[in-house]
Design an enzyme around this catalytic site. Sequence first.
Site, PDB file in Angstrom:
ATOM      1  CE1 TYR A 287      -3.873   1.787   0.023  1.00 50.31           C
ATOM      2  CE2 TYR A 287      -2.813   3.242   1.875  1.00 50.31           C
ATOM      3  CZ  TYR A 287      -3.735   3.197   1.035  1.00 50.31           C
ATOM      4  OH  TYR A 287      -4.838   4.268   0.988  1.00 50.31           O
TER       5      TYR A 287
ATOM      6  CG  HIS B  86     -12.630   2.545  -2.960  1.00 47.84           C
ATOM      7  ND1 HIS B  86     -11.773   2.965  -3.952  1.00 47.84           N
ATOM      8  CD2 HIS B  86     -11.697   2.787  -1.873  1.00 47.84           C
ATOM      9  CE1 HIS B  86     -10.529   3.087  -3.960  1.00 47.84           C
ATOM     10  NE2 HIS B  86     -10.356   3.108  -2.469  1.00 47.84           N
TER      11      HIS B  86
ATOM     12  CG  ASP C  21     -13.926   3.528  -6.441  1.00 47.92           C
ATOM     13  OD1 ASP C  21     -14.190   4.426  -5.677  1.00 47.92           O
ATOM     14  OD2 ASP C  21     -13.129   2.752  -6.726  1.00 47.92           O
TER      15      ASP C  21
ATOM     16  CB  SER D 150      -7.088   2.560  -2.824  1.00 53.10           C
ATOM     17  OG  SER D 150      -7.483   4.060  -2.461  1.00 53.10           O
TER      18      SER D 150
END
Length: 735
Positions: free
Chosen positions: A487, A705, A663, A568
């Site tokens: 991430y 999302h 999203d 993301s």
Amino acid sequence: MGSLSVIDEPLQYPVARRDDSVVDDYHGIQIPDPYRWLEDPDADEVKDFVQKQVKLTESVLEKCEVREKLREKMTELLDHPRFNAPMKRGNRFFYMQNSGLQAQNVLYVQDGLDGEAEVLLDPNSLSEDGTVSLSTFSVSEDAKYLAYALSSSGSDWQKIQVMRIEDKKDESDTLSWVKFSYISWTHDNKGFFYSRYPAPKEGENIDAGTETDSNLYHELYYHFLGTNQSEDILCWRDPDNPKYRFYGSVTEDGQYVLLNIVETCDPVNKLYYCDMSALPEGLDGYRKRTGLLPFVKLIDGFDAEYRAIANDETVFTFLTNKDAPKYKLVRVDLKEPSIWSDVVPEAEKDVLVWARAANGSQMIVSYLSDVKYILQIRDLNTGFMQHQLPIDIGTILGLSARRNDSNVFIHFSGFLTPGIIYQCNLEAEVPNMKIFREISVPGFDRSGFNVDQVFYPSKDGTRIPMFIVSRKDIALDGSHPCLLFGYGGFNISLTPFFSVIRTILTRHLGVVFCLANIRGGGEYGKEWHKAAKLANKQTCFADFISAAEYLISAGYTQTKKLCIEGGSNGGLLIGACINQRPDLFGCALPLVGVMDMLRFHKFTIGHTWTSEFGCSEKLEDFQWLIKYSPLHNVRRPWEARPESDQSCQCQYPPTMLLTADHDDRVVPLHTLKLLATMQYVLCTSLENSPQTNPIVGRIECKAGHGAGRPTQKIIEEAADRYSFMAKMLGASWIE
């Protein structure tokens, strides 16, 4: 490299129109944006593009042999009861449960811990396809009313409704255009605070969640039960600062409403308070007058984060990173707001994650130590540590405790622990962690797996932690398919938690799963985050690339068997890494990624990410954004090969980009534009392109999302992306 030769025939990519007339001037530099038209989700041409991509992807997935086996095994192993920690209001306990394959989790209520549990709210009855989810709820202090927020198709938009708990009857109250909101009841049980945006200009007819307009002019309201939303009290707004977001929460003693004000995604906030006991006619008085609540500004700058832990009248305890990158607990008396004192000083190495007051004069405190949770019981007044609670390597997913609760509930999960709800009696001389409930997965045997934590060197020599989950006693001979997940942003820490789907990949495909705790996250506090944001963003990509190189050199895997995945901000990570090192990976799965780094701030809530990425409208920021923006750095790797090595077959790895039509956090245009760009630059613009690895997109309908996704959609998407991965890595099914 994994190759399309495993699919047998070259893909026939749909040709997307390029509009070469769209060129933007960034500080004197001309940047073309030929797929700008893909930013309009309602355009027929965009819908046609999506349908052609769906058809193309399905043609690839039909040739992925383990797709159906994955789907069947996921369905089988997800069919077990799951629940969270019970929350107490009055004498009633409330908790969420899923019997196994229910689309959405169900809210239950029971009288006392020994009472019979009853369904209070079942979101599965609210839609035929399971796409309406319960996104948050709040129970009144007297446990007579439930205020709950529903979300449709995974959108961030919510609608709040109210139920009478005794007879489970809905009241007429309906609150629309709610987004990024708490629901916080006043202790007189007359109503609650919540936050909303003005209705979109298109009005009630819009398909909420598909629009891309910026979310601006957030407002805090108070709603009285039994009234129309138009009568709600406007408690706070700031039209001079349209990007501010406001969160109102009532203190446990019911005296104050605290106003948290945030503008970006940085861990900083302003903090105001209003003493509701000092309002001459209470909140009722504001039904007859105009004007905002008389909030007092305790913290009026964005220099640090302040989270309220407890208060005794005017004396408040806060968790903060003010002059403490790893956080500390501090105390202030509202009567002397300039005098602050430390209660629990910043630790030298460990990060203070949260604290919760309980049992009157105690608090439960959680630290992160080398990405492993530590739980302590401390004295609320002195900060003195009284006990350390024994927990395995894993994550505290939830804590149910209030100031007057002597019994608290702790929800724990780890890589090999599906879930345990511990009950801890703080009145005992030595508090013990008693198992209240445990989640059991049929057929899962933790003894067949191994979990390690390693520390590998990044490009600049910094030691980066990484968890590695594998089958027991594997040989480090480079033969294993490997899934590397990351991430690296927004101060978010990746910690160990259980995933049925990941255990299936490890058990039945022999996958080594790796979780890299790269910089940009919060694993080691503020400095770890700052090391990979703004001008330093490249650091998180370097950390992730170094993780891949380590896994190969240590013998866990090899390039053609290594898949990378992230969602993301992690989708941005994957997009940047395949641009920078297309030769290093055998497959890539970027999920709902931020891909257009020059225009992200123009859509929905994207403007809040400028604290993390910067903004292309500023020259300095543009100069670093253009260097890594996935959309603007797709290159033909074979054109960059050295003349001395014409045998190099370098190309992009097989890539499946994933997004969803609702999203409204990272809008689908990011993925659609990158997909069109990659297919054009690497494939359709050339005859006999060296790019034979597939570049495809999976676009989910009626999903957002990630939050609120129905169980069946979770299974289908996971089966699709991981069967694609298995095909590209040459991983075969193991019974």
